[in-house]
Design a protein around this motif. Sequence first.
Motif, PDB file in Angstrom:
ATOM      1  N   VAL A 133      43.832  38.043  35.776  1.00 28.04           N
ATOM      2  CA  VAL A 133      44.115  39.431  35.434  1.00 28.04           C
ATOM      3  C   VAL A 133      44.834  39.515  34.150  1.00 28.04           C
ATOM      4  O   VAL A 133      44.606  40.579  33.225  1.00 28.04           O
ATOM      5  CB  VAL A 133      44.704  40.348  36.652  1.00 28.04           C
ATOM      6  CG1 VAL A 133      44.699  41.713  36.111  1.00 28.04           C
ATOM      7  CG2 VAL A 133      43.258  40.515  37.499  1.00 28.04           C
ATOM      8  N   PHE A 134      45.909  39.097  34.091  1.00 26.88           N
ATOM      9  CA  PHE A 134      46.933  39.197  32.970  1.00 26.88           C
ATOM     10  C   PHE A 134      46.504  38.652  31.777  1.00 26.88           C
ATOM     11  O   PHE A 134      46.409  39.460  30.791  1.00 26.88           O
ATOM     12  CB  PHE A 134      48.358  38.243  33.515  1.00 26.88           C
ATOM     13  CG  PHE A 134      49.325  38.778  32.382  1.00 26.88           C
ATOM     14  CD1 PHE A 134      50.462  39.858  32.524  1.00 26.88           C
ATOM     15  CD2 PHE A 134      49.439  37.672  31.477  1.00 26.88           C
ATOM     16  CE1 PHE A 134      51.204  40.094  31.645  1.00 26.88           C
ATOM     17  CE2 PHE A 134      50.622  38.030  30.364  1.00 26.88           C
ATOM     18  CZ  PHE A 134      51.390  39.269  30.451  1.00 26.88           C
ATOM     19  N   TYR A 135      45.879  37.570  31.981  1.00 21.04           N
ATOM     20  CA  TYR A 135      44.963  37.074  30.476  1.00 21.04           C
ATOM     21  C   TYR A 135      44.081  37.882  30.121  1.00 21.04           C
ATOM     22  O   TYR A 135      43.852  38.183  28.959  1.00 21.04           O
ATOM     23  CB  TYR A 135      44.482  35.618  30.904  1.00 21.04           C
ATOM     24  CG  TYR A 135      45.584  34.355  30.418  1.00 21.04           C
ATOM     25  CD1 TYR A 135      45.786  34.379  29.248  1.00 21.04           C
ATOM     26  CD2 TYR A 135      45.888  33.610  31.402  1.00 21.04           C
ATOM     27  CE1 TYR A 135      46.367  33.177  28.945  1.00 21.04           C
ATOM     28  CE2 TYR A 135      46.811  32.613  30.982  1.00 21.04           C
ATOM     29  CZ  TYR A 135      46.978  32.319  29.888  1.00 21.04           C
ATOM     30  OH  TYR A 135      47.956  31.173  29.466  1.00 21.04           O
ATOM     31  N   MET A 136      42.999  38.398  30.896  1.00 22.57           N
ATOM     32  CA  MET A 136      41.996  39.423  30.761  1.00 22.57           C
ATOM     33  C   MET A 136      42.554  40.491  30.088  1.00 22.57           C
ATOM     34  O   MET A 136      42.028  41.041  29.061  1.00 22.57           O
ATOM     35  CB  MET A 136      41.135  39.716  31.966  1.00 22.57           C
ATOM     36  CG  MET A 136      40.449  38.378  32.661  1.00 22.57           C
ATOM     37  SD  MET A 136      39.409  38.804  33.860  1.00 22.57           S
ATOM     38  CE  MET A 136      37.886  39.848  33.251  1.00 22.57           C
ATOM     39  N   ARG A 137      43.473  41.073  30.530  1.00 19.42           N
ATOM     40  CA  ARG A 137      44.084  42.336  30.024  1.00 19.42           C
ATOM     41  C   ARG A 137      44.875  42.242  28.587  1.00 19.42           C
ATOM     42  O   ARG A 137      44.314  42.644  27.659  1.00 19.42           O
ATOM     43  CB  ARG A 137      45.081  43.018  31.037  1.00 19.42           C
ATOM     44  CG  ARG A 137      45.720  44.199  30.565  1.00 19.42           C
ATOM     45  CD  ARG A 137      44.700  45.399  30.446  1.00 19.42           C
ATOM     46  NE  ARG A 137      45.262  46.655  29.745  1.00 19.42           N
ATOM     47  CZ  ARG A 137      45.142  47.003  28.585  1.00 19.42           C
ATOM     48  NH1 ARG A 137      44.390  46.008  27.711  1.00 19.42           N
ATOM     49  NH2 ARG A 137      45.652  48.151  28.113  1.00 19.42           N
ATOM     50  N   HIS A 138      45.722  41.213  28.568  1.00 21.82           N
ATOM     51  CA  HIS A 138      46.758  41.139  27.364  1.00 21.82           C
ATOM     52  C   HIS A 138      46.039  40.155  26.206  1.00 21.82           C
ATOM     53  O   HIS A 138      46.438  40.500  25.136  1.00 21.82           O
ATOM     54  CB  HIS A 138      48.146  40.623  27.738  1.00 21.82           C
ATOM     55  CG  HIS A 138      48.740  41.882  28.716  1.00 21.82           C
ATOM     56  ND1 HIS A 138      49.263  42.714  28.175  1.00 21.82           N
ATOM     57  CD2 HIS A 138      48.869  41.629  30.081  1.00 21.82           C
ATOM     58  CE1 HIS A 138      49.758  43.444  29.297  1.00 21.82           C
ATOM     59  NE2 HIS A 138      49.706  42.950  30.335  1.00 21.82           N
TER      60      HIS A 138
ATOM     61  N   LEU B  10      51.974  34.105  23.832  1.00 23.63           N
ATOM     62  CA  LEU B  10      50.891  33.403  24.729  1.00 23.63           C
ATOM     63  C   LEU B  10      49.469  33.615  23.906  1.00 23.63           C
ATOM     64  O   LEU B  10      48.592  32.742  24.061  1.00 23.63           O
ATOM     65  CB  LEU B  10      50.732  34.596  25.853  1.00 23.63           C
ATOM     66  CG  LEU B  10      50.055  33.904  27.202  1.00 23.63           C
ATOM     67  CD1 LEU B  10      50.677  32.990  27.707  1.00 23.63           C
ATOM     68  CD2 LEU B  10      50.044  35.251  28.098  1.00 23.63           C
ATOM     69  N   ARG B  11      49.324  34.364  22.950  1.00 29.70           N
ATOM     70  CA  ARG B  11      48.199  34.418  22.092  1.00 29.70           C
ATOM     71  C   ARG B  11      48.320  33.294  21.135  1.00 29.70           C
ATOM     72  O   ARG B  11      47.088  32.694  21.013  1.00 29.70           O
ATOM     73  CB  ARG B  11      48.263  35.968  21.276  1.00 29.70           C
ATOM     74  CG  ARG B  11      47.786  36.986  21.867  1.00 29.70           C
ATOM     75  CD  ARG B  11      47.335  38.080  21.206  1.00 29.70           C
ATOM     76  NE  ARG B  11      47.050  39.125  21.818  1.00 29.70           N
ATOM     77  CZ  ARG B  11      47.836  40.637  21.475  1.00 29.70           C
ATOM     78  NH1 ARG B  11      48.653  40.653  21.055  1.00 29.70           N
ATOM     79  NH2 ARG B  11      47.489  41.498  22.469  1.00 29.70           N
ATOM     80  N   ARG B  12      49.125  32.619  20.773  1.00 29.03           N
ATOM     81  CA  ARG B  12      49.262  31.802  19.738  1.00 29.03           C
ATOM     82  C   ARG B  12      49.077  30.387  20.711  1.00 29.03           C
ATOM     83  O   ARG B  12      48.591  29.530  20.134  1.00 29.03           O
ATOM     84  CB  ARG B  12      50.808  31.583  19.220  1.00 29.03           C
ATOM     85  CG  ARG B  12      50.625  32.229  17.915  1.00 29.03           C
ATOM     86  CD  ARG B  12      52.121  32.749  17.432  1.00 29.03           C
ATOM     87  NE  ARG B  12      52.837  31.633  17.275  1.00 29.03           N
ATOM     88  CZ  ARG B  12      54.222  31.724  17.077  1.00 29.03           C
ATOM     89  NH1 ARG B  12      55.045  33.026  17.225  1.00 29.03           N
ATOM     90  NH2 ARG B  12      55.065  30.769  16.879  1.00 29.03           N
TER      91      ARG B  12
END
Lengths: 180, 344
Positions: A133-138, B10-12
């Motif tokens: 959920v965290f990955y999908m959101r952020h 985290l994006r990187r």
Amino acid sequence: MSAPSDRLDRAEVIERLYEQHKQAVFTLALRYGRGDIGWAEDVTHDVFVDLFDVIDRLADTDDLGRWLYRVTTNRCLNKLKRQQWWERPLVRFVLRSTSPAAGFDPEAVTIARGDLRNAFDAVNQLTPKERVVFYMRHIDGFDQSAIARTLGFSKGYVSKLLKRAQHALERQGWEVGDET
Amino acid sequence: MKRELLIPLLRRADANINSVPVPAALENRVRESLARAQARGSAGRQRRLNLVFAIATTAVALLAALAIEHRTSRSACMSVNQELMSLEGGCTVDLPQLRIETTGEVHLRQTGNGFEMLDGSALFAVTPVPAGHPPLRIRVSGGTIEVIGTRFRVHERKTGGTIELMEGTIRFIFPDGKVSVLHAGETLRWGVPDGSDSQGPGAARTGESDRAIGGPPAAGSSSESSIDRVGIEVSSADGGTNDSDRVTDVTLENIEPGRVPPAADIRRRFDALGREESYTEAEQLRLQLEPVSFELGEAYEREHAPTGRICAHWRWHLQRFPSGIYNGSIRAKLTHLHCPSVDP
């Protein structure tokens, strides 16, 4: 058209779709699989074999990217939940199993740099649901309603998972920001 | 201390993961699996479904067999041959709503809504039957015991038998259909109707009897004749039952063993039965309510309630049960009490 040629066509279609979407599916699986390449390979393989069974029922293959995202995410989540059970200390003690993170190779996934690695590890310490959920959101930028639809959760439950994830990460010393 | 921002990192990291190429071996693996799936076609899928169905069916069948086994053969001391159950002495069998503890060998036959006790001696503990459900029935040679939840011991022999009631109440239905209610602490004896036994009815408890069930002490009631026919006697538990068997915690009815229940207790039971009118079969209600109503009237008399109240109750009883089995006795009481006559 006869049935064998149907199946032949279908296999060809899947192979073509595999070429188009394999990177997206594999990357998603690699992300949720904590960088374990073998784990991600298994998920990717299973997703395309699933696709072979359902391709005739998919109304619009143009929207296949969304279908693959949903199926891959759910497959990863289910696999993580199963894995979570096997990773319980008692189960591992009984089965004398080794650490589950054996397949992870930070060099292979090119995030060996300290701060990136720390961020990746921090999110990987969340529960499977919280992590997804965290990955999908952020990272993927879905709103809570879209996440709820994709995973089959209620919007309230998604909100709760996001809050839990945020608190857990803040307890680890990270600044998450108020994007939930 | 300033906290590090997680999301940009985290994006990187995710972008780096994006750059990891799909292993070439995976393509071959997927291709092989697709080829196998292609060869299997829908038959393979159907086979998998069949397998799942077969496993599910087997599991259900096993569960059903276990449940049946659990219901019919609860214990090694119990053997079941069709409808006939044989229980060894000292055996405890738990059945739905019922526990049977034997003190000697017992033979039971399963009937529609209960058992027929053929011989032996056993303690029955019946869990309360939900309102609206039929009572458990245990047939003995002297009649039928109807139970909605209580504990009692039955001794059934060739020459007759006894019921020792430990708590609550049970209804006893005579072979001619007449009904009486037995209270906690009371013992009911019967002999076979044409019996020639030396321990015939009343022989062992002569002088102990304080209440003949099924009717008032007044002469001429129809229930008394039924008592004579089957040889029923009821005695108080004061000297009759084994103390070790008697329970101190009376749960169903707040009636102390060996004590005649006060009118208030009977009234409570009477009111409870009256409330069940909407969902109890009329005949069953009549059979349950009538003896309790009679008991209530008798309790009013015993406790010297105002005559007007007693008369009103007896009149209500005659109107409610115009063909009741106690009506002869009640009319005699109305006369004896000089109650004003009432139109039918």
